[in-house]
Write a protein that holds these residues in place. Structure first.
Motif, PDB file in Angstrom:
ATOM      1  N   GLU A 145       0.850  -1.172   0.000  1.00  0.00           N
ATOM      2  CA  GLU A 145       0.000   0.000   0.000  1.00  0.00           C
ATOM      3  C   GLU A 145       0.894   1.232   0.000  1.00  0.00           C
ATOM      4  O   GLU A 145       1.880   1.293   0.740  1.00  0.00           O
ATOM      5  N   PHE A 146       0.518   2.202  -0.809  1.00  0.00           N
ATOM      6  CA  PHE A 146       1.249   3.465  -0.871  1.00  0.00           C
ATOM      7  C   PHE A 146       0.420   4.528  -0.167  1.00  0.00           C
ATOM      8  O   PHE A 146      -0.720   4.792  -0.536  1.00  0.00           O
ATOM      9  N   LEU A 147       1.003   5.118   0.858  1.00  0.00           N
ATOM     10  CA  LEU A 147       0.321   6.114   1.667  1.00  0.00           C
ATOM     11  C   LEU A 147       0.868   7.502   1.369  1.00  0.00           C
ATOM     12  O   LEU A 147       1.995   7.643   0.869  1.00  0.00           O
ATOM     13  N   PRO A 148       0.102   8.558   1.683  1.00  0.00           N
ATOM     14  CA  PRO A 148       0.616   9.910   1.499  1.00  0.00           C
ATOM     15  C   PRO A 148       1.918  10.105   2.283  1.00  0.00           C
ATOM     16  O   PRO A 148       2.105   9.511   3.344  1.00  0.00           O
ATOM     17  N   GLY A 149       2.787  10.940   1.747  1.00  0.00           N
ATOM     18  CA  GLY A 149       4.059  11.234   2.397  1.00  0.00           C
ATOM     19  C   GLY A 149       3.884  12.188   3.566  1.00  0.00           C
ATOM     20  O   GLY A 149       2.757  12.544   3.938  1.00  0.00           O
TER      21      GLY A 149
ATOM     22  N   GLY B 270       1.567  15.026   3.213  1.00  0.00           N
ATOM     23  CA  GLY B 270       0.163  14.699   3.030  1.00  0.00           C
ATOM     24  C   GLY B 270      -0.316  14.604   1.596  1.00  0.00           C
ATOM     25  O   GLY B 270      -1.507  14.416   1.355  1.00  0.00           O
ATOM     26  N   TYR B 271       0.573  14.730   0.622  1.00  0.00           N
ATOM     27  CA  TYR B 271       0.158  14.639  -0.778  1.00  0.00           C
ATOM     28  C   TYR B 271      -0.171  13.201  -1.140  1.00  0.00           C
ATOM     29  O   TYR B 271       0.549  12.279  -0.783  1.00  0.00           O
ATOM     30  N   GLU B 272      -1.260  13.022  -1.859  1.00  0.00           N
ATOM     31  CA  GLU B 272      -1.675  11.694  -2.300  1.00  0.00           C
ATOM     32  C   GLU B 272      -0.702  11.128  -3.326  1.00  0.00           C
ATOM     33  O   GLU B 272      -0.048  11.866  -4.058  1.00  0.00           O
ATOM     34  N   VAL B 273      -0.639   9.826  -3.412  1.00  0.00           N
ATOM     35  CA  VAL B 273       0.212   9.125  -4.360  1.00  0.00           C
ATOM     36  C   VAL B 273      -0.412   9.183  -5.750  1.00  0.00           C
ATOM     37  O   VAL B 273      -1.626   9.086  -5.900  1.00  0.00           O
ATOM     38  N   ASP B 274       0.423   9.353  -6.760  1.00  0.00           N
ATOM     39  CA  ASP B 274      -0.010   9.273  -8.161  1.00  0.00           C
ATOM     40  C   ASP B 274       0.342   7.875  -8.647  1.00  0.00           C
ATOM     41  O   ASP B 274       1.464   7.626  -9.095  1.00  0.00           O
ATOM     42  N   ILE B 275      -0.616   6.946  -8.540  1.00  0.00           N
ATOM     43  CA  ILE B 275      -0.335   5.548  -8.845  1.00  0.00           C
ATOM     44  C   ILE B 275       0.073   5.359 -10.308  1.00  0.00           C
ATOM     45  O   ILE B 275       0.785   4.415 -10.636  1.00  0.00           O
ATOM     46  N   SER B 276      -0.301   6.279 -11.180  1.00  0.00           N
ATOM     47  CA  SER B 276       0.086   6.158 -12.589  1.00  0.00           C
ATOM     48  C   SER B 276       1.587   6.364 -12.797  1.00  0.00           C
ATOM     49  O   SER B 276       2.117   6.025 -13.850  1.00  0.00           O
ATOM     50  N   SER B 277       2.266   6.890 -11.791  1.00  0.00           N
ATOM     51  CA  SER B 277       3.720   7.098 -11.888  1.00  0.00           C
ATOM     52  C   SER B 277       4.520   5.881 -11.424  1.00  0.00           C
ATOM     53  O   SER B 277       5.751   5.875 -11.502  1.00  0.00           O
ATOM     54  N   LEU B 278       3.831   4.838 -10.965  1.00  0.00           N
ATOM     55  CA  LEU B 278       4.501   3.651 -10.431  1.00  0.00           C
ATOM     56  C   LEU B 278       5.385   2.977 -11.472  1.00  0.00           C
ATOM     57  O   LEU B 278       4.990   2.783 -12.621  1.00  0.00           O
ATOM     58  N   LYS B 279       6.589   2.637 -11.057  1.00  0.00           N
ATOM     59  CA  LYS B 279       7.511   1.862 -11.887  1.00  0.00           C
ATOM     60  C   LYS B 279       8.172   0.824 -10.999  1.00  0.00           C
ATOM     61  O   LYS B 279       8.684   1.134  -9.926  1.00  0.00           O
ATOM     62  N   LEU B 280       8.153  -0.435 -11.443  1.00  0.00           N
ATOM     63  CA  LEU B 280       8.817  -1.520 -10.739  1.00  0.00           C
ATOM     64  C   LEU B 280       9.888  -2.096 -11.648  1.00  0.00           C
ATOM     65  O   LEU B 280       9.611  -2.410 -12.807  1.00  0.00           O
ATOM     66  N   GLU B 281      11.089  -2.228 -11.126  1.00  0.00           N
ATOM     67  CA  GLU B 281      12.191  -2.759 -11.928  1.00  0.00           C
ATOM     68  C   GLU B 281      12.872  -3.895 -11.177  1.00  0.00           C
ATOM     69  O   GLU B 281      13.317  -3.725 -10.048  1.00  0.00           O
TER      70      GLU B 281
ATOM     71  N   ILE C 245      -1.141  -2.682  -3.998  1.00  0.00           N
ATOM     72  CA  ILE C 245      -0.777  -3.804  -4.857  1.00  0.00           C
ATOM     73  C   ILE C 245      -1.000  -5.058  -4.020  1.00  0.00           C
ATOM     74  O   ILE C 245      -0.402  -5.225  -2.967  1.00  0.00           O
ATOM     75  N   ASP C 246      -1.870  -5.933  -4.502  1.00  0.00           N
ATOM     76  CA  ASP C 246      -2.209  -7.134  -3.742  1.00  0.00           C
ATOM     77  C   ASP C 246      -2.107  -8.353  -4.662  1.00  0.00           C
ATOM     78  O   ASP C 246      -3.023  -8.638  -5.428  1.00  0.00           O
ATOM     79  N   VAL C 247      -0.998  -9.040  -4.573  1.00  0.00           N
ATOM     80  CA  VAL C 247      -0.785 -10.276  -5.323  1.00  0.00           C
ATOM     81  C   VAL C 247      -0.918 -11.404  -4.318  1.00  0.00           C
ATOM     82  O   VAL C 247      -0.002 -11.652  -3.539  1.00  0.00           O
ATOM     83  N   GLU C 248      -2.074 -12.039  -4.316  1.00  0.00           N
ATOM     84  CA  GLU C 248      -2.340 -13.050  -3.294  1.00  0.00           C
ATOM     85  C   GLU C 248      -1.481 -14.290  -3.445  1.00  0.00           C
ATOM     86  O   GLU C 248      -0.988 -14.828  -2.481  1.00  0.00           O
ATOM     87  N   GLU C 249      -1.318 -14.762  -4.653  1.00  0.00           N
ATOM     88  CA  GLU C 249      -0.532 -15.973  -4.862  1.00  0.00           C
ATOM     89  C   GLU C 249       0.484 -15.733  -5.973  1.00  0.00           C
ATOM     90  O   GLU C 249       0.115 -15.347  -7.071  1.00  0.00           O
ATOM     91  N   SER C 250       1.713 -15.941  -5.660  1.00  0.00           N
ATOM     92  CA  SER C 250       2.757 -15.870  -6.684  1.00  0.00           C
ATOM     93  C   SER C 250       3.896 -16.773  -6.246  1.00  0.00           C
ATOM     94  O   SER C 250       4.053 -17.056  -5.061  1.00  0.00           O
ATOM     95  N   GLU C 251       4.648 -17.221  -7.200  1.00  0.00           N
ATOM     96  CA  GLU C 251       5.779 -18.077  -6.905  1.00  0.00           C
ATOM     97  C   GLU C 251       7.045 -17.423  -7.432  1.00  0.00           C
ATOM     98  O   GLU C 251       7.073 -16.927  -8.550  1.00  0.00           O
TER      99      GLU C 251
END
Length: 76
Positions: free
Chosen positions: A1-5, A8-19, A41-47
């Motif tokens: 979960e991404f919380l405000p910093g 107090g500014y809300e997160v811009d989820i469209s800016s998310l990048k995972l590498e 981000i909720d990935v319940e099952e992954s291997e």
């Protein structure tokens, strides 16, 4: 979960990048977009294969303040 910093500014989820960090970075953002609801981000099952997995998360808030964090998961 991404919380405000702290400001107090809300997160811009469209800016998310995972590498995924290997010898070079592999952008895996598209692989998790189906698991995003709001700012969670909720990935319940992954291997993951056995070994060390390092991921860099980059995200900005609605004021374009960028945050970046690198974490490593060790699977035995």
């Amino acid at each position: 979960e991404f919380l405000p910093g702290p400001k107090g500014y809300e997160v811009d989820i469209s800016s998310l990048k995972l590498e995924y960090k290997k010898a070079w970075g592999i952008d895996i953002t598209d692989r998790v977009t189906d698991y995003i609801t709001g700012t969670v981000i909720d990935v319940e099952e992954s291997e993951l294969p056995t070994g060390r997995h390092t991921v860099e998360i980059e995200i900005a808030d609605v004021q374009s303040n960028l945050s970046r964090q690198i974490f490593t998961v060790i699977v035995k």
